[in-house]
Design a protein around this motif. Structure first.
Motif, PDB file in Angstrom:
ATOM      1  N   ASP A 287      24.165 117.414 -23.339  1.00 48.28           N
ATOM      2  CA  ASP A 287      23.771 118.794 -23.023  1.00 48.28           C
ATOM      3  C   ASP A 287      23.716 119.697 -24.244  1.00 48.28           C
ATOM      4  O   ASP A 287      22.772 120.452 -24.417  1.00 48.28           O
ATOM      5  CB  ASP A 287      24.713 119.398 -21.978  1.00 48.28           C
ATOM      6  N   ASP A 288      24.731 119.659 -25.090  1.00 55.56           N
ATOM      7  CA  ASP A 288      24.760 120.502 -26.285  1.00 55.56           C
ATOM      8  C   ASP A 288      24.530 119.678 -27.546  1.00 55.56           C
ATOM      9  O   ASP A 288      25.125 119.941 -28.592  1.00 55.56           O
ATOM     10  CB  ASP A 288      26.098 121.246 -26.372  1.00 55.56           C
ATOM     11  N   GLY A 289      23.649 118.696 -27.471  1.00 54.81           N
ATOM     12  CA  GLY A 289      23.428 117.796 -28.599  1.00 54.81           C
ATOM     13  C   GLY A 289      22.586 118.363 -29.719  1.00 54.81           C
ATOM     14  O   GLY A 289      22.447 117.740 -30.769  1.00 54.81           O
ATOM     15  N   GLN A 290      22.030 119.564 -29.529  1.00 57.38           N
ATOM     16  CA  GLN A 290      21.120 120.113 -30.545  1.00 57.38           C
ATOM     17  C   GLN A 290      21.803 120.290 -31.903  1.00 57.38           C
ATOM     18  O   GLN A 290      21.168 120.110 -32.935  1.00 57.38           O
ATOM     19  CB  GLN A 290      20.483 121.436 -30.087  1.00 57.38           C
ATOM     20  N   GLU A 291      23.085 120.597 -31.932  1.00 58.08           N
ATOM     21  CA  GLU A 291      23.767 120.758 -33.221  1.00 58.08           C
ATOM     22  C   GLU A 291      23.872 119.422 -33.957  1.00 58.08           C
ATOM     23  O   GLU A 291      23.774 119.360 -35.175  1.00 58.08           O
ATOM     24  CB  GLU A 291      25.149 121.380 -33.023  1.00 58.08           C
ATOM     25  N   MET A 292      24.055 118.351 -33.211  1.00 59.09           N
ATOM     26  CA  MET A 292      24.093 117.022 -33.836  1.00 59.09           C
ATOM     27  C   MET A 292      22.739 116.695 -34.452  1.00 59.09           C
ATOM     28  O   MET A 292      22.674 116.160 -35.562  1.00 59.09           O
ATOM     29  CB  MET A 292      24.507 115.962 -32.815  1.00 59.09           C
ATOM     30  N   VAL A 293      21.655 117.014 -33.749  1.00 54.71           N
ATOM     31  CA  VAL A 293      20.315 116.757 -34.284  1.00 54.71           C
ATOM     32  C   VAL A 293      20.039 117.645 -35.481  1.00 54.71           C
ATOM     33  O   VAL A 293      19.522 117.190 -36.502  1.00 54.71           O
ATOM     34  CB  VAL A 293      19.227 116.959 -33.207  1.00 54.71           C
ATOM     35  N   ARG A 294      20.394 118.903 -35.391  1.00 54.84           N
ATOM     36  CA  ARG A 294      20.088 119.851 -36.473  1.00 54.84           C
ATOM     37  C   ARG A 294      20.851 119.561 -37.757  1.00 54.84           C
ATOM     38  O   ARG A 294      20.414 119.963 -38.829  1.00 54.84           O
ATOM     39  CB  ARG A 294      20.363 121.275 -36.001  1.00 54.84           C
ATOM     40  N   THR A 295      21.999 118.897 -37.659  1.00 56.66           N
ATOM     41  CA  THR A 295      22.772 118.582 -38.860  1.00 56.66           C
ATOM     42  C   THR A 295      22.616 117.125 -39.286  1.00 56.66           C
ATOM     43  O   THR A 295      23.080 116.748 -40.357  1.00 56.66           O
ATOM     44  CB  THR A 295      24.269 118.892 -38.652  1.00 56.66           C
ATOM     45  N   LEU A 296      21.963 116.301 -38.463  1.00 52.56           N
ATOM     46  CA  LEU A 296      21.802 114.885 -38.765  1.00 52.56           C
ATOM     47  C   LEU A 296      21.058 114.689 -40.086  1.00 52.56           C
ATOM     48  O   LEU A 296      20.005 115.271 -40.317  1.00 52.56           O
ATOM     49  CB  LEU A 296      21.017 114.200 -37.640  1.00 52.56           C
ATOM     50  N   ASP A 297      21.644 113.866 -40.943  1.00 54.67           N
ATOM     51  CA  ASP A 297      21.024 113.565 -42.230  1.00 54.67           C
ATOM     52  C   ASP A 297      21.575 112.244 -42.737  1.00 54.67           C
ATOM     53  O   ASP A 297      22.588 111.735 -42.219  1.00 54.67           O
ATOM     54  CB  ASP A 297      21.321 114.673 -43.244  1.00 54.67           C
ATOM     55  N   LEU A 298      20.927 111.688 -43.743  1.00 48.05           N
ATOM     56  CA  LEU A 298      21.481 110.531 -44.426  1.00 48.05           C
ATOM     57  C   LEU A 298      22.811 110.969 -45.025  1.00 48.05           C
ATOM     58  O   LEU A 298      22.924 112.094 -45.539  1.00 48.05           O
ATOM     59  CB  LEU A 298      20.531 110.043 -45.510  1.00 48.05           C
ATOM     60  N   ALA A 299      23.824 110.129 -44.966  1.00 45.93           N
ATOM     61  CA  ALA A 299      25.164 110.516 -45.388  1.00 45.93           C
ATOM     62  C   ALA A 299      25.185 111.084 -46.806  1.00 45.93           C
ATOM     63  O   ALA A 299      25.873 112.068 -47.075  1.00 45.93           O
ATOM     64  CB  ALA A 299      26.126 109.338 -45.261  1.00 45.93           C
ATOM     65  N   GLU A 300      24.397 110.502 -47.704  1.00 49.40           N
ATOM     66  CA  GLU A 300      24.437 110.961 -49.100  1.00 49.40           C
ATOM     67  C   GLU A 300      23.788 112.332 -49.293  1.00 49.40           C
ATOM     68  O   GLU A 300      23.993 112.966 -50.323  1.00 49.40           O
ATOM     69  CB  GLU A 300      23.802 109.930 -50.042  1.00 49.40           C
ATOM     70  N   HIS A 301      23.043 112.807 -48.324  1.00 50.42           N
ATOM     71  CA  HIS A 301      22.415 114.128 -48.412  1.00 50.42           C
ATOM     72  C   HIS A 301      23.081 115.166 -47.519  1.00 50.42           C
ATOM     73  O   HIS A 301      22.709 116.340 -47.538  1.00 50.42           O
ATOM     74  CB  HIS A 301      20.928 114.049 -48.014  1.00 50.42           C
ATOM     75  N   TYR A 302      24.053 114.749 -46.735  1.00 48.55           N
ATOM     76  CA  TYR A 302      24.649 115.611 -45.710  1.00 48.55           C
ATOM     77  C   TYR A 302      25.319 116.844 -46.315  1.00 48.55           C
ATOM     78  O   TYR A 302      26.076 116.748 -47.273  1.00 48.55           O
ATOM     79  CB  TYR A 302      25.685 114.819 -44.907  1.00 48.55           C
ATOM     80  N   THR A 303      25.026 118.006 -45.703  1.00 49.03           N
ATOM     81  CA  THR A 303      25.688 119.256 -46.089  1.00 49.03           C
ATOM     82  C   THR A 303      26.413 119.895 -44.914  1.00 49.03           C
ATOM     83  O   THR A 303      27.280 120.734 -45.125  1.00 49.03           O
ATOM     84  CB  THR A 303      24.674 120.285 -46.630  1.00 49.03           C
ATOM     85  N   GLY A 304      26.024 119.555 -43.699  1.00 56.77           N
ATOM     86  CA  GLY A 304      26.607 120.169 -42.514  1.00 56.77           C
ATOM     87  C   GLY A 304      25.925 121.467 -42.128  1.00 56.77           C
ATOM     88  O   GLY A 304      26.210 122.043 -41.085  1.00 56.77           O
ATOM     89  N   ASP A 305      25.012 121.924 -42.954  1.00 54.82           N
ATOM     90  CA  ASP A 305      24.301 123.175 -42.700  1.00 54.82           C
ATOM     91  C   ASP A 305      23.139 122.899 -41.748  1.00 54.82           C
ATOM     92  O   ASP A 305      22.259 122.105 -42.048  1.00 54.82           O
ATOM     93  CB  ASP A 305      23.769 123.738 -44.020  1.00 54.82           C
ATOM     94  N   ALA A 306      23.157 123.569 -40.598  1.00 56.73           N
ATOM     95  CA  ALA A 306      22.108 123.362 -39.596  1.00 56.73           C
ATOM     96  C   ALA A 306      20.877 124.204 -39.871  1.00 56.73           C
ATOM     97  O   ALA A 306      19.841 124.017 -39.237  1.00 56.73           O
ATOM     98  CB  ALA A 306      22.658 123.681 -38.204  1.00 56.73           C
TER      99      ALA A 306
END
Length: 150
Positions: free
Chosen positions: A69-88
């Motif tokens: 239901d509230d999965g949009q934040e997971m999609v908006r922050t999803l990135d390759l681990a080496e590029h991940y910032t957590g910023d949606a």
């Protein structure tokens, strides 16, 4: 740069309960492909890694995230681990393109989507990118995948 598998992707759920719901959607063996990088003490602080064994596994992850239901934040922050910032918010286009590249999609395939053209007037660019990504995810063939509910 070509993407190789297994591939570690990282995302941030809005609430821990969202992640737990997602993880329960996977069979017991595949639940081990998730790793809590940072459990966080409050909602929005957790960070999760998922090891995708193939583009098909990454595709399944996205499909199941869309079922939360509230999965949009997971999609908006999803990135390759080496590029991940957590910023949606910042870098949404680059994140979406990296994930699409891992799925074997190209920007040209995006331009051809009728649904994407219809969303060109979206209220926010993040929502537009979310729709870009969602429209490019292909439903897997349930005969070839193991689902916990079958």
């Amino acid at each position: 740069m070509p993407v190789s598998f297994p591939l570690i992707v990282r995302f941030r759920p809005e609430r821990r309960a969202d992640f737990l719901k997602l993880r329960r959607s996977f069979d017991a063996e595949d639940r081990g492909l998730f790793r809590d990088v940072n459990r966080g003490t409050q909602d929005g602080e957790a960070t999760v890694d998922y090891t995708a064994r193939s583009p098909r596994a990454l595709n399944l992850l996205l499909l199941l995230i869309f079922e939360v239901d509230d999965g949009q934040e997971m999609v908006r922050t999803l990135d390759l681990a080496e590029h991940y910032t957590g910023d949606a918010r910042h870098g949404a286009k680059e994140r979406a393109l990296r994930i699409l590249d891992a799925l074997g999609r190209t920007p040209d395939s995006l331009r051809k989507s009728v649904r994407i053209k219809a969303r060109a007037q979206a209220a926010s660019f993040d929502d537009y990118l979310l729709d870009l990504l969602e429209s490019e995810v292909v439903a897997p063939d349930p005969v070839q995948l193991s689902f916990p509910w079958t």
